[in-house]
Design an enzyme around this catalytic site. Structure first.
Site, PDB file in Angstrom:
ATOM      1  N   GLU A  51       0.801  -1.221   0.000  1.00  0.00           N
ATOM      2  CA  GLU A  51       0.000   0.000   0.000  1.00  0.00           C
ATOM      3  C   GLU A  51       0.836   1.275   0.000  1.00  0.00           C
ATOM      4  O   GLU A  51       0.323   2.352  -0.271  1.00  0.00           O
ATOM      5  CB  GLU A  51      -1.025   0.013   1.145  1.00  0.00           C
ATOM      6  N   ASN A  52       2.120   1.159   0.308  1.00  0.00           N
ATOM      7  CA  ASN A  52       2.971   2.348   0.243  1.00  0.00           C
ATOM      8  C   ASN A  52       3.497   2.625  -1.162  1.00  0.00           C
ATOM      9  O   ASN A  52       4.422   3.420  -1.320  1.00  0.00           O
ATOM     10  CB  ASN A  52       4.120   2.266   1.251  1.00  0.00           C
TER      11      ASN A  52
END
Lengths: 222, 224, 222, 224
Positions: A51-52
Site C-alpha cells: 500500500e505504500n
C-alpha cells in the site's frame, strides 16, 4: 487417534499460498500474511501490491540488492520484480478502494460468523491505537482472507458470534485460515472446509464461539 | 505466466449490446482507433460512449461508430468538429450528456478509485447544476457529482508489457490512464510491446492491474 | 480628437500579456487568449498549462520539431520547454480545480457586472452544445480574465447587467480586456482602467449595457 | 527567472505558531528530516502535524518535534513504534486523530484537487464512522469524508529543479506527491538539483506548480 498437532506459522502461510492462483494481484498484511509470499512458487505469476506504492514486489533483498529507499508496508526492505511499478499513496489506495486488488490477506484478533473483522485495536488503554490501511483493504479488496491462530494464547476463541473488539469492517471476510482449520464464511456462518489430522468437529467447536457448519466434505489440513 | 497480450478480436469478444464504453483521447492524440475498428467488427450495438470529444476524423474512430448507428448516447465535454455526430444529433438520433471536462475526468477517476460521489464547484449556478445536490463547505457552494463507471475502456498507450503496464507519449495520456481504472474490462492498444521491466518502475503510468488486454497495433504477431 | 481606433486581436493579446508577471502558471483558452503566449517576452519565465496534460508548454513547433502526439487544448501542435511535465486529465484538472493555476484567460460571449461569465453556449439550436474545460477553469483558477470584443458584430454590448446566455460560472471574472478598454470587475461593478486613445467615457458607456465606473486615473490603452 | 531553490531557513521563515504541517514519508523512507530540523530551528509551536506515522527514529524528524513540545495534535494512520509520541500520548499531552490510511491519502488528495468532500466505504460500521454522514449509493453504504488542507507541506523527493519539478526514488513517493498538492506552502528537500529538463517531462511526478521552495540537502551552496 494421535493428538492433533496445530500448524506452525510457516505451515499456515504455506496453506494460504496454495489457494492463490496465477494472475492474482495480492496485498499481504504484516505478520504471518507477509510470509505467504515466500510460499508462492517462483514459477507462479502472482503480483504483490504494497500500500505504500509498489506493485510487483519481490522478496527481501540480498545484501547486494539492498536499497534503503525501498520498503514494504511493514517497513521491511524489499525488491522489485521486472514489471514492477511505483506510485503514490492516493493512487495506491485508489487501487485498493476501487476493487483492483484480487486478494488481501490480513491477520485478525477476531472474525465474526457474519464476516465482520476486528484486527486493529483491542481497545485497552495501554496501547496506542493505530489502524494503518486495514480498514481500506478490508472493504476494498475483491476478497479478504484472514490467517490467525484459532484461539488466543489463553484459549479464548477468535471465531466469534459478534466481535468484542472494535470493528475494522463489516462482513468483509470470506475465508479464515487458522492453525487448526480452514473455514469459509458463508451466509449461514462458518463452514469448515479442512481440519488438521486428528482434529474432530467437536474439539474444533469447543475452541470456537460461533456455530461451525461442516462442508459436504471436510478435507485434511496440512 | 500472466500474458495480457492478445488479438483485438479476442480482447473484445465479450462486449455486449448496450455496453458503456469509455474511449480515450483528446483531439486526435491518444485515440484508440485500432480498437474502435475492432469494436465495429465485433458488432456490439446500442452503445453508450464516454469520451471527451465526439471523434475527430470521420473515416475512423468514434465517428465510424456513429455512422454505423452503433451509439445510442454519448457522454462528452466537447462534441464539436464531428460532422458524423452533428448529423445524428440534429435529427434526434443520438442522446448527448454534456459534462464539464474536469468533472468528466474526476467522475471517471472516482469510479476507478472506489469513490461513489464527490463535490465540486464546477457548474454551480449553471445549467449543469440542474437536478444535482447543492451543498456548502467552508461557506462556498458545491455540486455533488457521481462516479462514472464503464463496462469497457478502450485506451491508447505507447508501450505495454505482458502484465499490462503502460506508458504514454506526449499529450497522449489525457483520459487514457483514468479510463483504464474505471472500467470492468480495459483493453489497451500499444505501439510497442516491451519485455517486463522494459518500462522502468518509475515510468509506468498505468500499472498492469488496471489492464485486461494489450493489443499491439504494429506487432500483433509478435507474441504467440 | 481623432476617431478612436479599436485594438486588433494581436494588440488585445499583447495588452493582456503585459499584465502577466514572471512566475505565474497560466492557462489560455482557445482563440485570442492562445495568442497571449506569443506576446510574453522570452526572458519572462511564465509557465503555460494546457488542460490536456501539459505544464511548460512552448510555442508552435518548427517543421523539424513537429510531434503529432503533442497538442494543446485547442488541438494544435505545440512544443515543450525544458522543465515541462506531462500528466493525465484528472491530475490536470486537480491543478485547475485545486487553485494551482495563477491565471486563466478566456474568451467570452458576455460578462456581467457581477463577474458572471457566459462563454460556452448561445443556446441556439443549430449548434452542438460543447463546454470543454471552461466551467472548471472559470471556478478553479486563482484569477480569471476575459479577452473579447467590446460588442458583438451587430453592436450589441457584451458587458452586461445580467448574462442572457447560459452561464459558465458565477462571479468569476476579475478583469476584462476588450478592443476598446481594460475594465476591472469590482464589488461596485465595472471599473474602467484604460481606454483606447480618442475613446470617451460616454462613447464607451454607449457600447456597454451595465454602468461603468471610472477609476481614479484612467490610462491610455494601447 | 523562476528559481525556487533556497536555503531551509529562508523556505520556512514565515511558518506561524498553530500551523497545520503535513510531513511526508512512510516508515523511514521519504521523510523530510532535514526540513523538520529546519522547522525545529525556526521555532514554530503548537503545530498540528499530518503524517502517516508518528515518526520513526527518536533523534530526528517528527519525534524531535514531539520531544521539544512543539506539537499539539497529530493526524495519523499508524502512530506505532514512536516512543516519543507514546510518552506524550499516555499523559494526555498530545491529541491524536486516527484516520484510516486510504482515507488519509484521499482526504489529502481531495484538498489538493479542489474537492471539499467525497464518499468512501472505508470505516462504515466502525468507530471511524462516529459523527460522519452516512449515505447509500447503488445499495452500498458510504461515509462522507472532508478534504484535509495544510498551511505547510514538508516533502522529500530525490531530484528537483528550479521550477520545483520533483522526482522520487523507490517507495519514497508515498504521501509526498499528494501532500505537495494540499498545502498553501510546499517545501521540498531533494538529494540532487538538476537543470530544467534534467527530469524528463514523462518522469516528473510532482509538477513544479505544487512546490514553492526546493532545498538541496547536499548541495545547498550550489545555487546562488
Amino acid at each position: 487417534m494421535a493428538e492433533a498437532i496445530p500448524l506452525d506459522r510457516a505451515a499456515m502461510a504455506a496453506r494460504v499460498a496454495r489457494d492463490i492462483p496465477e494472475g492474482w494481484i495480492v496485498n499481504l498484511g504484516v505478520g504471518v500474511p507477509t510470509q505467504v509470499a515466500d510460499h508462492v512458487p517462483l514459477d507462479r505469476d502472482v503480483i504483490f501490491h504494497s500500500e505504500n506504492g509498489i506493485l510487483g514486489m519481490g522478496p527481501a533483498p540480498t545484501p547486494e540488492q539492498f536499497d534503503p529507499w525501498l520498503v514494504n508496508a511493514g517497513k521491511k526492505a524489499v525488491t522489485l520484480k521486472p514489471g514492477a511499478a511505483l506510485f503514490h499513496h492516493a493512487d495506491s489506495f485508489a487501487m485498493i478502494r476501487g476493487g483492483h486488488i484480487d486478494l488481501c490477506v490480513l491477520g485478525a484478533f477476531e472474525v465474526a460468523e457474519t464476516g465482520d473483522l476486528a484486527n486493529w485495536s483491542t481497545d485497552s488503554n495501554d496501547k496506542t491505537p493505530a489502524v494503518g490501511g486495514a480498514m481500506d483493504l478490508a472493504v476494498g479488496a475483491k476478497r479478504v482472507w484472514v490467517v490467525m491462530e484459532h484461539t488466543t494464547r489463553d484459549g479464548r476463541p477468535r471465531l466469534v458470534k459478534t466481535c468484542s473488539y472494535p470493528l475494522t469492517a463489516l462482513g468483509s471476510i470470506s475465508r479464515i485460515y487458522t492453525n487448526l482449520a480452514v473455514i469459509d464464511v458463508e451466509s449461514k456462518g462458518f463452514v469448515v472446509r479442512e481440519m488438521i489430522p486428528g482434529m474432530t468437529r467437536e474439539a474444533l467447536q469447543n475452541r470456537t464461539e460461533a456455530k461451525l457448519h461442516l462442508a459436504a466434505t471436510t478435507e485434511r489440513l496440512s | 505466466m500472466i500474458d495480457k497480450r492478445c488479438h483485438v478480436a479476442e480482447a473484445l469478444k465479450d462486449v455486449s449490446d448496450g455496453a458503456t464504453v469509455m474511449i480515450g483521447g483528446f483531439g486526435a492524440v491518444g485515440q484508440p482507433d485500432f480498437l474502435i475498428d475492432g469494436l465495429v467488427e465485433q458488432g456490439a450495438r446500442d452503445l453508450v460512449v464516454v469520451a471527451n470529444n465526439a471523434g475527430w476524423s470521420r473515416e475512423t474512430g468514434i465517428p465510424r461508430l456513429f455512422d454505423l448507428g452503433r451509439v445510442r448516447k454519448i457522454v462528452c465535454s466537447f462534441p464539436k468538429n464531428s460532422p458524423a455526430f452533428d448529423d445524428l444529433f440534429r435529427v434526434g438520433k443520438i442522446e448527448l450528456e454534456i459534462v464539464p471536462q474536469g468533472t468528466l475526468a474526476e467522475r471517471i477517476r472516482a469510479a476507478g478509485a472506489g469513490v461513489p460521489a464527490f463535490f465540486t464547484a464546477t457548474g454551480v449556478g449553471t445549467q449543469m447544476a440542474a437536478g444535482k445536490e447543492v451543498r456548502e463547505f467552508g461557506g462556498k457552494t458545491y455540486l455533488m457529482e457521481e462516479a462514472l463507471h464503464a463496462d469497457l475502456a478502450l485506451v491508447e498507450a505507447w508501450c505495454g508489457d505482458r502484465w499490462g503496464n503502460l506508458s504514454y507519449r506526449g499529450s497522449g495520456r489525457n483520459f487514457n490512464p483514468i479510463m483504464a481504472m474505471a472500467a470492468r474490462l480495459t483493453v489497451a492498444q500499444v505501439h510497442e510491446t516491451v519485455d517486463l521491466g522494459g518500462i522502468a518502475p518509475d515510468e509506468v503510468v498505468t500499472p498492469g492491474l488496471f489492464v485486461n488486454h494489450v493489443v499491439d497495433i504494429n506487432g500483433v504477431a509478435r507474441h504467440g
